[in-house]
Design a protein around this motif. Structure first.
Motif, PDB file in Angstrom:
ATOM      1  N   LEU A   1       3.436   4.178  18.039  1.00 53.51           N
ATOM      2  CA  LEU A   1       2.534   3.531  17.102  1.00 53.51           C
ATOM      3  C   LEU A   1       1.803   2.424  17.849  1.00 53.51           C
ATOM      4  O   LEU A   1       2.339   1.839  18.795  1.00 53.51           O
ATOM      5  N   HIS A   2       0.577   2.141  17.406  1.00 51.66           N
ATOM      6  CA  HIS A   2      -0.231   1.095  18.037  1.00 51.66           C
ATOM      7  C   HIS A   2      -0.660   0.111  16.951  1.00 51.66           C
ATOM      8  O   HIS A   2      -1.588   0.379  16.201  1.00 51.66           O
ATOM      9  N   GLU A   3       0.043  -0.999  16.886  1.00 49.96           N
ATOM     10  CA  GLU A   3      -0.231  -2.018  15.873  1.00 49.96           C
ATOM     11  C   GLU A   3      -0.521  -3.340  16.568  1.00 49.96           C
ATOM     12  O   GLU A   3       0.050  -3.653  17.606  1.00 49.96           O
ATOM     13  N   GLY A   4      -1.409  -4.129  15.968  1.00 47.65           N
ATOM     14  CA  GLY A   4      -1.771  -5.395  16.574  1.00 47.65           C
ATOM     15  C   GLY A   4      -2.762  -5.203  17.711  1.00 47.65           C
ATOM     16  O   GLY A   4      -3.486  -4.201  17.780  1.00 47.65           O
TER      17      GLY A   4
ATOM     18  N   SER B   1      -6.881  -2.946  16.738  1.00 53.40           N
ATOM     19  CA  SER B   1      -7.212  -2.003  17.809  1.00 53.40           C
ATOM     20  C   SER B   1      -8.584  -1.402  17.587  1.00 53.40           C
ATOM     21  O   SER B   1      -9.384  -1.252  18.527  1.00 53.40           O
TER      22      SER B   1
ATOM     23  N   THR C   1      -4.444  -4.268  21.142  1.00 53.63           N
ATOM     24  CA  THR C   1      -4.256  -3.152  22.058  1.00 53.63           C
ATOM     25  C   THR C   1      -4.062  -3.653  23.479  1.00 53.63           C
ATOM     26  O   THR C   1      -4.858  -4.443  23.984  1.00 53.63           O
TER      27      THR C   1
ATOM     28  N   ARG D   1       5.089   4.254   6.141  1.00 53.33           N
ATOM     29  CA  ARG D   1       5.032   3.298   7.258  1.00 53.33           C
ATOM     30  C   ARG D   1       4.088   3.754   8.370  1.00 53.33           C
ATOM     31  O   ARG D   1       3.373   2.942   8.963  1.00 53.33           O
ATOM     32  N   THR D   2       4.072   5.056   8.660  1.00 49.50           N
ATOM     33  CA  THR D   2       3.357   5.557   9.836  1.00 49.50           C
ATOM     34  C   THR D   2       2.101   6.357   9.523  1.00 49.50           C
ATOM     35  O   THR D   2       1.275   6.573  10.416  1.00 49.50           O
TER      36      THR D   2
ATOM     37  N   SER E   1      -4.047   0.200  14.562  1.00 50.42           N
ATOM     38  CA  SER E   1      -4.235  -0.953  13.700  1.00 50.42           C
ATOM     39  C   SER E   1      -5.708  -1.330  13.575  1.00 50.42           C
ATOM     40  O   SER E   1      -6.555  -0.914  14.366  1.00 50.42           O
TER      41      SER E   1
ATOM     42  N   SER F   1       3.100  -0.383  20.493  1.00 53.09           N
ATOM     43  CA  SER F   1       3.781  -1.536  19.902  1.00 53.09           C
ATOM     44  C   SER F   1       5.147  -1.125  19.362  1.00 53.09           C
ATOM     45  O   SER F   1       6.094  -1.920  19.354  1.00 53.09           O
TER      46      SER F   1
END
Length: 282
Positions: free
Chosen positions: A210-213, A6, A215, A266-267, A3, A227
């Motif tokens: 996935l790494h969103e928002g 991050s 870290t 989405r990814t 994200s 996330s």
């Protein structure tokens, strides 16, 4: 995959390291700042590996990929410290930045599921020495963290004792909420095995984080906590693909599967590039 928050976190970390020069000087410090910038880079928005012909970096496990077209590691920014790893029954694209897999790929079918049935689970987790130490997660990182060492290539999918043992490498693990791992994710794995047992041919499974928002990490080696987790399933004979993207939380629910185009949007992972996808499952 990563994200904006991050990326900002990593940029701020680099800025802190570089700001040391306002208090200290010297050639040794210059080297330190340069090395820190190299070791903690700011990744590009999201890696989007394409398929390639030939074995390439995944030559030893090329049969785990649809049409034997493995991911092209050279298309991924070096900032991710991407490392291809082959095991007997799955392939891992690993990140030395996150200390977790980026994607794990398995080829399931009726014959493999028959071999896997009844194999005793070993539960012998281990740090993977194929990975340079500075990129490696350790068992102590997960200890008392409140997170499970969550398999991406499921232990119950493994067709031999050796493959089972290999599945407990930390390069096949992500920090996973215990309820999510033991209930929701376990059900998805079981449902996928049941489907593979009925399918006419090969069923390819891609799993990853996935790494969103913001870290978050755990342990001395700063293992990134996902996330969300995703699972993309591709029935080669039916040319159908479907996927799940689920929050890494205890209250997550299995939702209706999304189609492949929605998954890529989405990814940002075009994992089936080069394979025909004519439908989905509902």
């Amino acid at each position: 995959m990563l994200s904006a928050a991050s990326r900002q976190w990593l940029q701020e970390f680099r800025s802190v390291v570089r700001s040391i020069s306002t208090h200290f000087t010297g050639s040794a410090l210059d080297v330190l700042r340069t090395q820190a910038a190299d070791l903690v880079p700011v990744p590009a928005a999201a890696p989007a590996p394409s398929a390639q012909t030939g074995g390439g970096a995944f030559a030893a496990c090329i049969d785990q990929f649809p049409q034997q077209r493995p991911l092209q590691v050279t298309t991924i920014s070096s900032q991710w410290a991407a490392l291809p790893l082959c095991s007997d029954a799955f392939a891992v694209l690993y990140s030395g930045l996150t200390k977790t897999p980026m994607v794990v790929v398995e080829k399931l079918n009726r014959q493999r599921m028959q071999k896997a049935a009844g194999l005793e689970r070993t539960d012998k987790f281990f740090a993977d020495t194929r990975v340079p130490e500075q990129w490696r997660a350790a068992l102590t990182d997960y200890q008392d963290s409140g997170f499970d060492r969550g398999h991406l290539a499921a232990a119950a999918n493994q067709p031999s004792a050796q493959a089972m043992a290999q599945s407990f490498a930390l390069t096949n693990m992500v920090p996973q909420n215990p309820t999510h791992n033991r209930k929701l994710w376990s059900k998805l794995e079981a449902d996928t095995r049941k489907y593979a047992q009925r399918a006419a041919g090969n069923v390819y499974v891609f799993s990853g984080p996935l790494h969103e928002g913001q870290t978050h990490t755990l342990g001395r080696n700063a293992v990134w906590i996902p996330s969300h987790l995703f699972k993309l399933v591709y029935d080669e004979s039916q040319q159908r693909a479907w996927a799940y993207v689920l929050p890494n939380r205890a209250d997550a629910l299995i939702t209706r599967p999304m189609d492949y185009a929605s998954f890529v949007q989405r990814t940002q992972w075009p994992l089936l590039e080069g394979s025909a996808v004519l439908g989905t499952i509902r």
